[in-house]
Motif scaffolding. Structure first.
Motif, PDB file in Angstrom:
ATOM      1  N   ASN A 729      46.059  -6.115 -33.105  1.00 10.41           N
ATOM      2  CA  ASN A 729      46.279  -5.691 -34.483  1.00 10.41           C
ATOM      3  C   ASN A 729      45.666  -6.750 -35.390  1.00 10.41           C
ATOM      4  O   ASN A 729      45.988  -7.932 -35.271  1.00 10.41           O
ATOM      5  N   LYS A 730      44.791  -6.324 -36.270  1.00  9.77           N
ATOM      6  CA  LYS A 730      44.189  -7.232 -37.241  1.00  9.77           C
ATOM      7  C   LYS A 730      44.414  -6.651 -38.627  1.00  9.77           C
ATOM      8  O   LYS A 730      44.310  -5.432 -38.815  1.00  9.77           O
ATOM      9  N   GLY A 731      44.725  -7.541 -39.586  1.00  8.19           N
ATOM     10  CA  GLY A 731      45.028  -6.982 -40.886  1.00  8.19           C
ATOM     11  C   GLY A 731      44.953  -7.950 -42.034  1.00  8.19           C
ATOM     12  O   GLY A 731      44.776  -9.170 -41.865  1.00  8.19           O
ATOM     13  N   LEU A 732      45.107  -7.370 -43.229  1.00 13.97           N
ATOM     14  CA  LEU A 732      45.076  -8.105 -44.487  1.00 13.97           C
ATOM     15  C   LEU A 732      46.239  -7.634 -45.353  1.00 13.97           C
ATOM     16  O   LEU A 732      46.516  -6.432 -45.428  1.00 13.97           O
ATOM     17  N   GLU A 733      46.917  -8.586 -45.993  1.00 13.98           N
ATOM     18  CA  GLU A 733      48.040  -8.268 -46.873  1.00 13.98           C
ATOM     19  C   GLU A 733      47.863  -8.987 -48.214  1.00 13.98           C
ATOM     20  O   GLU A 733      47.446 -10.145 -48.250  1.00 13.98           O
ATOM     21  N   VAL A 734      48.196  -8.283 -49.285  1.00 14.40           N
ATOM     22  CA  VAL A 734      48.127  -8.862 -50.624  1.00 14.40           C
ATOM     23  C   VAL A 734      49.433  -8.560 -51.349  1.00 14.40           C
ATOM     24  O   VAL A 734      49.901  -7.420 -51.342  1.00 14.40           O
ATOM     25  N   THR A 735      50.014  -9.593 -51.964  1.00 14.16           N
ATOM     26  CA  THR A 735      51.212  -9.437 -52.782  1.00 14.16           C
ATOM     27  C   THR A 735      50.954 -10.051 -54.152  1.00 14.16           C
ATOM     28  O   THR A 735      50.496 -11.188 -54.239  1.00 14.16           O
ATOM     29  N   LEU A 736      51.225  -9.282 -55.216  1.00 10.72           N
ATOM     30  CA  LEU A 736      51.024  -9.758 -56.580  1.00 10.72           C
ATOM     31  C   LEU A 736      52.283  -9.493 -57.396  1.00 10.72           C
ATOM     32  O   LEU A 736      52.871  -8.405 -57.315  1.00 10.72           O
ATOM     33  N   ASN A 737      52.684 -10.480 -58.186  1.00  6.83           N
ATOM     34  CA  ASN A 737      53.787 -10.337 -59.132  1.00  6.83           C
ATOM     35  C   ASN A 737      53.320 -10.845 -60.484  1.00  6.83           C
ATOM     36  O   ASN A 737      52.747 -11.940 -60.570  1.00  6.83           O
ATOM     37  N   ALA A 738      53.560 -10.061 -61.523  1.00  8.56           N
ATOM     38  CA  ALA A 738      53.111 -10.429 -62.857  1.00  8.56           C
ATOM     39  C   ALA A 738      54.274 -10.405 -63.833  1.00  8.56           C
ATOM     40  O   ALA A 738      55.021  -9.427 -63.890  1.00  8.56           O
ATOM     41  N   ASN A 739      54.427 -11.504 -64.569  1.00  9.95           N
ATOM     42  CA  ASN A 739      55.390 -11.580 -65.660  1.00  9.95           C
ATOM     43  C   ASN A 739      54.602 -11.355 -66.953  1.00  9.95           C
ATOM     44  O   ASN A 739      54.124 -12.290 -67.583  1.00  9.95           O
ATOM     45  N   ILE A 740      54.454 -10.081 -67.327  1.00  6.68           N
ATOM     46  CA  ILE A 740      53.525  -9.709 -68.388  1.00  6.68           C
ATOM     47  C   ILE A 740      53.996 -10.219 -69.748  1.00  6.68           C
ATOM     48  O   ILE A 740      53.234 -10.820 -70.502  1.00  6.68           O
ATOM     49  N   ILE A 741      55.254  -9.967 -70.069  1.00  6.22           N
ATOM     50  CA  ILE A 741      55.832 -10.428 -71.331  1.00  6.22           C
ATOM     51  C   ILE A 741      57.219 -10.978 -71.048  1.00  6.22           C
ATOM     52  O   ILE A 741      58.000 -10.355 -70.316  1.00  6.22           O
ATOM     53  N   GLN A 742      57.532 -12.110 -71.639  1.00  5.87           N
ATOM     54  CA  GLN A 742      58.870 -12.672 -71.491  1.00  5.87           C
ATOM     55  C   GLN A 742      59.227 -13.453 -72.755  1.00  5.87           C
ATOM     56  O   GLN A 742      58.613 -14.466 -73.071  1.00  5.87           O
ATOM     57  N   ASN A 743      60.200 -12.919 -73.489  1.00  6.05           N
ATOM     58  CA  ASN A 743      60.710 -13.624 -74.665  1.00  6.05           C
ATOM     59  C   ASN A 743      62.170 -13.245 -74.868  1.00  6.05           C
ATOM     60  O   ASN A 743      62.799 -12.661 -73.970  1.00  6.05           O
ATOM     61  N   ASP A 744      62.716 -13.548 -76.035  1.00  3.79           N
ATOM     62  CA  ASP A 744      64.137 -13.319 -76.264  1.00  3.79           C
ATOM     63  C   ASP A 744      64.515 -11.842 -76.190  1.00  3.79           C
ATOM     64  O   ASP A 744      65.643 -11.502 -75.829  1.00  3.79           O
ATOM     65  N   LYS A 745      63.570 -10.954 -76.533  1.00  6.63           N
ATOM     66  CA  LYS A 745      63.892  -9.530 -76.611  1.00  6.63           C
ATOM     67  C   LYS A 745      63.265  -8.704 -75.492  1.00  6.63           C
ATOM     68  O   LYS A 745      63.849  -7.720 -75.057  1.00  6.63           O
TER      69      LYS A 745
END
Length: 978
Positions: A729-745
């Motif tokens: 078994n040969k393979g490729l894995e990609v994981t992405l996490n994005a914090n697009i906007i983060q503020n008080d509201k």
């Protein structure tokens, strides 16, 4: 030299006195103002409203500070006009200026800092934990907040689409059915391909012993450098579940929802009026119109199925000990009548520190009871077969019965039977941790798991199929297994300047036993007893009663060493030695080593110029060997005698007795399947917004287990289980996490997982055991397909390769145009899998969705292959599209029926509103949740997500048409903190 200050004329006399007084009063006023204090109090919570214990509150540019107590509360005297800064590890800091208008108490909410959390987040690695930033192996982690929500009838469903490389397949809408798990492709032909499940340090348990509400986090160990610590059970990966424990203070939580479900899809069969139109157009004078309009699929279903779930958690804790308990109830009605799952679950865990916190005693108990009504899946084929003009009931109110093969009334099959199953699960553990000599910790973990399943079935004398043919049929079954484990290990941790050293050595012993029995009887003169008095059945046959028992043991020694220098260079090495009673006499012990390294590039001086956009970059590489012993049942290496079909005459008693004869050849060389894996990975963080990882792996499995045909003689039996084959078994894995906007509201996050795996059989034979092709995917039982197979296992191809005639369509007469020879015509392995989700909060509102998909896999639509038969009409029904297909020849297995089953499923959509309590960490959330709202696919069957595991029918849609439900739920979550 002139003094420039000498030109200043200071006042004299009273004038100078007044001047000095004014100056003194001015500075005194400033001093008094600067020293004016304001008492500020408040509570510090995270973005979910949970109190943060030990958060730091510091007055800027001073040493004046304090920390929050068990309830997240604080009080500080700060100067007016000053700024206080609130900070907590793993969270972004908040600053607040103190003015005359500042009102107390304050509620300060800190947001998680994804990048800081990477440095402090603790990950379970097997017999210990490690900071996420120090990992050298391929390990993915997910917290309880990010698990799949909704109607979870089998705990592994919470991971669907969440982990790159982990495929969770739910191939039916039956609430009593679980899901299959596969990580980085299958490594075995005949053994289990499911990852090892570890709960609170206890390996090999049933994942459903733990309910989603009790889960704190899940860590998935993917590569061999991470899983080798579990030796002969780690080849398919390891899933480590950490359950929730007590926090300081007291809390109460209730989470409940009620939902309605309906079948999301059906096969589009001819309606009664369409059937009549076909009969008229073709002048079928022998067709029988029974005068009604019956949709047999919908007659099997509830109009709406109801689901309810209720969970209560209570916890109380202090610095020295705590207790947490939970109880939950789930009742999930299936969309098909009579089917449902009812589950009652409870858990209890407690801990206590003694001897001035040198010793921690930890104990836990998990238990649940499942009740369900198993379904006779033959109803689906009958629902497609029956003429749509036949009524469900005749004029006398009895079930309509029309003679014919596979033509029984499916509603009668569903109704006139009594099937009740029950399963009890229990897991308990007692754990002691003792710290000694400053740098050492000894751990002793004792555990017991017990599962028991009871089955009861009765088909009355008046019921179609076995009820009438057997004059009543009753059956009872019982099976149980018990696993006892003791594990002891010692951890050593030492910091020497910039160097951090960790070592661990341990011992494990596992004892597994199982037993069960079953009995069945027919020939009942009354149906009153049902399955409760099998002795009332008068017909007895050989095989009506059976029992079994077995036992296996596993003893292990293991060790691990970690070294990190300056949080930049990291090395890990593990080794485990397993001895199993399942192995052959010549291979009783197996050794499983691994090693891995990591380099945090952003820790180097030459990377300082990139720190504004590249906040983390780490390279990892690891290699190891793991095993899979699940394909070796108890006593498989031994010679076994069994009861055959022969008899012998015993002159001493004057009777005939059944003869025992060899039933299994011995194989002293039998051993585990061995998987060697190389993994190379990269972790990165960009612009303080995006985190991710990329993994490349190459797995090679040797010594595949399979049952080979052997000559007689010299062998006493014609088959033997042996280690021969190889696959990759040969393979490729990609994981992405994005914090697009983060503020008080506003808080807006997105996540994406992608995985691609390529599998190939490298070897099936050696000098002793040979086979060119293994046939799988049986078509037996389908009309005209006896002793035919749809798939092969052959060197150079992946498991699940469809093998048959290539079809180029239909000729002018509607006959299939087929190739002269059979060839590979498809493959059940997907090209890639995908998961994507977003969550968005604005003030107290929240919105989120999750999706997952599988692309490139091909499925044999055996249901349509049988239904697109010109000989079915008018007695049997056909799909709408058949009338436009032009098919005039009988079904033949070929590529014509192989379909692209790629799909993307809108898994969940949720919308909620949170009502916070004033001056408290308590809150109330109301929400609505939709599940399985849409599936985007070109597949023509009921659902493209079919079983892809095993050798019997992977990738085959064969009348297993229990539709997956679409569910809409209303829920409430109440959190009270004290």
């Amino acid at each position: 030299m002139d003094n420039k200050y000498s030109q200043i004329n200071f006042p004299k006399g009273k004038t100078r006195t007044y001047f000095v007084l004014i100056v003194v009063l001015f500075f005194l006023t400033l001093t008094i103002h600067a020293q004016e204090k304001r008492t500020v109090s408040g509570t510090v919570v995270d973005n979910t409203g949970v109190a943060l214990v030990g958060a730091t509150i510091l007055e800027a540019k001073t040493n004046n500070g304090t920390t929050t107590d068990f309830d997240g509360k604080f009080k500080i005297d700060a100067a007016l006009g000053s700024t206080i800064e609130v900070s907590y590890i793993g969270f972004t800091s908040e600053k607040l200026q103190i003015t005359a208008s500042t009102k107390s108490p304050l509620e300060i909410t800190l947001q998680e800092d994804t990048f800081a959390l990477d440095a402090v987040e603790i990950v379970a690695i097997g017999y210990g934990t490690m900071r996420k930033s120090d990992l050298t192996g391929a390990i993915s982690s997910i917290s309880s907040e990010d698990l799949v929500k909704g109607t979870i009838t089998s705990t592994e469903q919470v991971l669907q689409g969440k982990i790159a490389g982990l495929v969770v397949t739910q191939d039916t809408g039956d609430p009593s059915s679980g899901s299959s798990l596969r990580l980085r492709g299958g490594t075995s032909l005949t053994a289990s391909n499911s990852p090892l499940i570890v709960v609170d340090g206890i390996a090999g348990v049933d994942i459903n012993v733990v309910q989603p509400a009790d889960i704190k986090s899940i860590d998935i160990l993917k590569d061999a450098s991470a899983t080798a610590i579990y030796g002969s059970r780690g080849a398919n990966g390891v899933i480590i579940i950490t359950t929730k424990s007590t926090k300081k203070g007291a809390s109460f939580n209730y989470n409940g929802f009620t939902g309605i479900s309906y079948a999301s899809n059906h096969l589009d069969m001819l309606s009664a009026n369409q059937w009549r139109g076909y009969v008229r157009e073709n002048n079928l004078t022998d067709a029988i119109d029974f005068g009604t309009n019956t949709n047999w699929q919908k007659e099997l279903e509830r109009t709406t199925a109801l689901t309810q779930s209720h969970t209560i958690n209570m916890a109380s804790g202090s610095e020295n000990g705590g207790l947490r308990t939970s109880i939950s109830y789930l009742k999930n009605e299936g969309t098909v009548k009579t089917t449902q799952l009812e589950r009652l679950s409870a858990s209890l865990n407690t801990y206590q520190y003694v001897l001035d916190k040198a010793v921690k005693i930890d104990a836990g108990l998990f238990a649940n009871i499942d009740k369900w009504h198993p379904l006779d899946y033959r109803i689906f084929e009958r629902s497609f077969n029956l003429n749509p003009t036949i009524p469900v009931y005749n004029a006398n109110g009895e079930f309509t019965s029309v003679g014919g093969t596979l033509y029984e009334n499916p509603v009668e099959i569903l109704t006139n039977r009594n099937a009740d199953n029950k399963r009890n699960r229990l897991l308990g553990y007692f754990k002691t941790e003792a710290n000694f000599l400053n740098d050492f910790q000894a751990v002793l973990n004792l555990s017991l798991e017990h599962n028991a399943t009871t089955g009861n079935t009765y088909k009355p004398t008046y019921a179609v199929l076995e009820g009438r043919s057997e004059n009543g049929y009753g059956q009872k079954t019982y099976g149980e297994y018990t696993t006892m484990q003791v594990e002891a290990y010692v951890n050593y941790t030492k910091s020497l300047g910039k160097s951090n050293v960790n070592g661990m050595v341990g011992y494990s012993y596992l004892d597994n036993s199982y037993e069960g029995f079953g009995a069945q009887r027919s020939g009942f003169v009354t149906d009153l007893f049902e399955y409760n008095n099998l002795a009332a059945g008068q017909d007895y046959r050989l095989g009506d009663v059976y029992s079994y028992k077995g036992k296996s043991t596993l003893a292990s020694l293991f060790a691990r060493a970690n070294y990190a220098y300056d949080s930049r260079y990291m090395v890990t090495a593990t080794i485990r030695k397993d001895g199993s009673s399942r192995f052959g006499a010549n291979n009783k012990w197996g050794v499983f080593p691994s090693a891995s390294v990591a380099w945090k590039v952003t820790g180097e001086d030459f990377m300082q110029s990139t720190e504004n956009w590249l906040t983390n970059l780490k390279f990892r590489a690891g290699y190891g060997v793991t095993g899979n012993q699940d394909g070796i049942g108890e006593y498989k290496s031994l010679s076994i005698l069994g009861v055959g079909g022969d008899s012998y005459y015993d002159p001493a008693t004057g009777t005939w007795s059944l003869a025992y004869s060899p039933a299994q050849n011995p194989n002293p060389d039998l051993k585990w399947e061995s998987t060697a894996q190389l993994n190379i990975g990269v972790d990165f963080s960009l612009f303080n917004k995006i985190t991710g990882s990329v993994e490349w792996y190459n797995k090679r499995t040797n010594d595949l287990l399979y049952t080979y045909e052997v000559p007689q003689p010299p062998y006493l039996v014609g088959t033997i289980l042996a280690n021969v084959g190889e696959l990759t078994n040969k393979g490729l894995e990609v994981t992405l996490n994005a914090n697009i906007i983060q503020n008080d509201k506003i808080n807006w996050n997105a996540n994406l997982t992608f995985a691609k795996n390529t599998q190939k059989i490298e070897k099936l034979s050696n000098q002793v055991y040979e086979t060119d092709i293994i046939y799988s995917g049986s078509l037996h039982g389908l009309s005209g397909m006896s002793n035919q197979f749809s798939q092969i296992i052959k060197e150079g191809y992946p498991v699940g390769t469809f093998w048959g005639y290539e079809s180029s369509g239909l000729d002018e007469n509607g006959a299939f145009i087929l190739s002269d020879e059979k060839t590979a015509i498809g493959n059940v392995q997907p090209d890639f899998t995908l998961g994507f989700g977003m969550d968005f909060t604005y003030n107290n509102f929240d919105l989120g969705f999750t999706t997952y998909g599988s692309f490139g896999q091909q499925v044999l639509n055996a249901t349509n292959m049988m239904l697109y038969d010109p000989n079915r009409l008018p007695a049997n029904n056909v799909p709408d599209d058949f009338l436009k297909s032009g098919i005039t020849s009988a079904p033949t297995f070929s590529s014509y029926w192989i379909e692209d089953a790629s799909f993307l499923r809108l898994q969940t959509v949720s919308f909620g509103y949170t009502i916070p309590f004033k001056n408290s960490t308590s809150k109330l959330r109301l929400y609505v949740l939709g599940e399985n709202l849409a599936v985007f696919t070109n597949y023509k069957g009921v659902d493209p997500e079919v079983n892809l595991t095993g050798l019997s029918n992977p990738g085959m849609d064969r009348f297993n048409n229990y539709p997956r439900p679409t569910t809409v739920s209303l829920g409430l979550n109440l959190n009270l903190g004290y």
